[in-house]
Design an enzyme around this catalytic site. Structure first.
Site, PDB file in Angstrom:
ATOM      1  N   GLU A 111       0.858  -1.186   0.000  1.00 35.82           N
ATOM      2  CA  GLU A 111       0.000   0.000   0.000  1.00 35.82           C
ATOM      3  C   GLU A 111       0.897   1.239   0.000  1.00 35.82           C
ATOM      4  O   GLU A 111       2.106   1.113   0.226  1.00 35.82           O
ATOM      5  CB  GLU A 111      -0.907  -0.018   1.245  1.00 35.82           C
ATOM      6  CG  GLU A 111      -1.844  -1.217   1.245  1.00 35.82           C
ATOM      7  CD  GLU A 111      -2.857  -1.211   2.372  1.00 35.82           C
ATOM      8  OE1 GLU A 111      -2.786  -0.321   3.242  1.00 35.82           O
ATOM      9  OE2 GLU A 111      -3.719  -2.117   2.368  1.00 35.82           O
ATOM     10  N   PRO A 112       0.326   2.415  -0.217  1.00 34.55           N
ATOM     11  CA  PRO A 112       1.187   3.607  -0.266  1.00 34.55           C
ATOM     12  C   PRO A 112       2.060   3.770   0.988  1.00 34.55           C
ATOM     13  O   PRO A 112       3.198   4.200   0.899  1.00 34.55           O
ATOM     14  CB  PRO A 112       0.184   4.756  -0.396  1.00 34.55           C
ATOM     15  CG  PRO A 112      -0.994   4.143  -1.078  1.00 34.55           C
ATOM     16  CD  PRO A 112      -1.062   2.723  -0.575  1.00 34.55           C
ATOM     17  N   ARG A 115       9.937 -15.710  -3.693  1.00 35.87           N
ATOM     18  CA  ARG A 115      11.343 -15.345  -3.465  1.00 35.87           C
ATOM     19  C   ARG A 115      12.286 -16.225  -4.278  1.00 35.87           C
ATOM     20  O   ARG A 115      13.322 -15.769  -4.756  1.00 35.87           O
ATOM     21  CB  ARG A 115      11.667 -15.411  -1.969  1.00 35.87           C
ATOM     22  CG  ARG A 115      11.110 -14.211  -1.272  1.00 35.87           C
ATOM     23  CD  ARG A 115      11.191 -14.202   0.222  1.00 35.87           C
ATOM     24  NE  ARG A 115      10.509 -12.987   0.680  1.00 35.87           N
ATOM     25  CZ  ARG A 115      10.077 -12.774   1.897  1.00 35.87           C
ATOM     26  NH1 ARG A 115      10.262 -13.680   2.826  1.00 35.87           N
ATOM     27  NH2 ARG A 115       9.472 -11.640   2.198  1.00 35.87           N
ATOM     28  N   GLU A 161       9.426  -8.478  -3.486  1.00 37.31           N
ATOM     29  CA  GLU A 161       9.254  -9.707  -2.676  1.00 37.31           C
ATOM     30  C   GLU A 161      10.068  -9.641  -1.384  1.00 37.31           C
ATOM     31  O   GLU A 161      10.491 -10.667  -0.849  1.00 37.31           O
ATOM     32  CB  GLU A 161       9.664 -10.978  -3.443  1.00 37.31           C
ATOM     33  CG  GLU A 161       9.203 -11.050  -4.864  1.00 37.31           C
ATOM     34  CD  GLU A 161       7.802 -11.617  -5.042  1.00 37.31           C
ATOM     35  OE1 GLU A 161       7.338 -12.334  -4.160  1.00 37.31           O
ATOM     36  OE2 GLU A 161       7.198 -11.316  -6.083  1.00 37.31           O
TER      37      GLU A 161
END
Ligand SMILES: Cc1cc2nc3c(=O)[nH]c(=O)nc-3n(C[C@H](O)[C@H](O)[C@H](O)COP(=O)(O)OP(=O)(O)OC[C@H]3O[C@@H](n4cnc5c(N)ncnc54)[C@H](O)[C@@H]3O)c2cc1C
Length: 404
Positions: A132-133, A264, A384
């Site tokens: 999210e921001p 990953r 990631e």
């Protein structure tokens, strides 16, 4: 110019065949066209269409759903080859692969039957959305939330950030807070399978309440779009809670962290691929360019750079394959996946920088491929989970495994 490495001798016949096919695809279709799409920052549609024909969207999806039913190790080998061509191409399949992993491991039978066949062919593509921001590393801090209405549907609200394939995807696996009072917060999070129209900025009808702002302008990793997603009253049916309501509500964080483990390995394979390409470019340029009466490859300082690069590529490849093989064998591999991601992404950045140095002034010119690699490689240090976060995961796991 592909460099032969001992690790390839450890492949099964299927792995060898598929790796050779994808390498040829990268040589013939990706490498000659990457500069164009990178420069235009446009989606490489013709390349993606060919990937669909090759079945690359369904590599790990079981055959009963129309996929190839191959394991993570083989998938990592494919990702390495695609990334050797251009990491944006592996970006197009990466979140799709994570989405299909989530469905295969946690999805209900209805969800598998509905999504996997279309995902195996690439007819629909998937995105994966945690960030999210104001939140990236600290996933438990997300603010986006979902609340169930009287009709049973969940209403999703919040802003998501950095969604790879955010515009072109037809389905987004998104993490939402469903119990704001949960302590610890991760127990109150749920993964929703949100459907949308691909390539549409403002969704309407069944998908209204989901808009995709203009793509984020980036330093590199061009061609594949990264976007915000705005959920504003998006209504999600209860059967689109990952795994179904009974099994899935409150399980989203755990499900998505599990998926990040394979994600990953995927990013590690991308690091190996870009490092391998940097090594190939360095080997070629250093034998062509002459200074002081001989090719620069004959200067010991340059040979040492080549030696270090090749050694690091080999090490990163081995640790990546080990992490993939452990996961395939059903073993816990969070420690190894963290090590692979850390080592391979740092190796990618280091080899690209050394290759850049070997190119002298030309490395700074857009005429040479290394300039693109120089802008692409840093992403792998971040996506990631950053290198700092990998070290935190590795350190924590080490202490758990070696408790006195
Ligand atoms: C091109 C691109 C594509 C992406 N695609 C996706 C996607 O498809 N889906 C998605 O959900 N996300 C995506 N991301 C987001 C990505 O996962 C995050 O950017 C990443 O997890 C880091 O989060 P952040 O940017 O908020 O940095 P922050 O979490 O704010 O971290 C900032 C810095 O602080 C360090 N740091 C943070 N916490 C600690 C700590 N405890 N100890 C030491 N250091 C710390 C970090 O390592 C980093 O150096 C993408 C990002 C990019 C750039």
């Amino acid at each position: 110019m592909a460099v032969e490495t001992a690790a390839y001798t450890e492949q099964t016949d299927i792995q060898r065949d598929i790796t050779e096919m994808v390498r040829q695809f990268a040589d013939e279709q990706i490498l000659p066209n990457a500069e164009h799409y990178d420069h235009e920052d446009s989606f490489p549609e013709p390349i993606v269409e060919q990937m669909k024909e090759l079945g690359l969207f369904g590599v790990t999806i079981p055959e009963e759903y129309g996929g190839m039913g191959l394991d993570l190790t083989t998938y990592a080998m494919i990702v390495e080859e695609l990334s050797r061509g251009w990491i944006s191409i592996s970006g197009v399949v990466n979140t799709h692969f994570i989405g299909s992993y989530l469905l295969m491991k946690f999805g209900s039978d209805e969800q598998k039957d509905y999504f996997l066949p279309k995902m195996a062919t690439g007819e629909i593509r998937a995105a994966f959305s945690l960030s999210e921001p104001e939140v990236g590393s600290d996933v438990q801090g997300i603010k986006s939330s979902a609340k169930q209405g009287e009709d049973g549907k969940w209403e999703l609200n919040g802003q998501k950030m950095w969604v790879t394939n955010g515009l072109g995807s037809s389905v987004v696996f998104v993490l939402m807070k469903t119990d704001p009072k949960a302590d610890p917060p991760y127990k109150g999070m749920t993964c929703f399978i949100t459907e949308k129209e691909p390539w549409v900025e403002v969704n309407e009808g069944d998908y209204s309440g989901l808009t995709v702002p203009p793509k984020i302008k980036k330093m590199g990793y061009k061609g594949v779009e990264s976007t915000e997603l705005v959920y504003d009253g998006y209504r999600c049916p209860p059967e689109r809670v990952l795994g179904g309501e009974e099994a899935g509500v409150g399980q989203g964080f755990v499900q998505m962290m599990d998926a990040l483990e394979v994600g990953r390995v995927n990013v590690a394979a991308r690091g190996v691929g870009i490092a391998q390409r940097a090594l190939e470019l360095a080997l070629r340029y250093s034998q062509e360019r002459k200074t002081f009466g001989k090719p620069i490859a004959q200067h010991q300082a340059i040979q040492f750079k080549l030696a270090d690069m090749a050694t690091k590529v080999e090490a990163a490849r081995l640790v990546t394959r080990k992490a993939a093989r452990l996961k395939d064998a059903g073993e816990r591999s969070d420690l190894e996946a963290g090590m692979a991601k850390l080592l391979a992404s740092e190796t990618g950045k280091e080899c690209v920088e050394e290759c850049f140095r070997i190119h002298g002034g030309y490395g700074y010119s857009k005429e040479y491929e290394i300039e693109r690699l120089y802008r692409d490689a840093p992403l792998l240090l971040i996506g990631e989970g950053t290198s700092e976060i990998q070290r935190m995961v590795i350190g924590k796991k080490l202490l758990q495994r070696h408790k006195i």
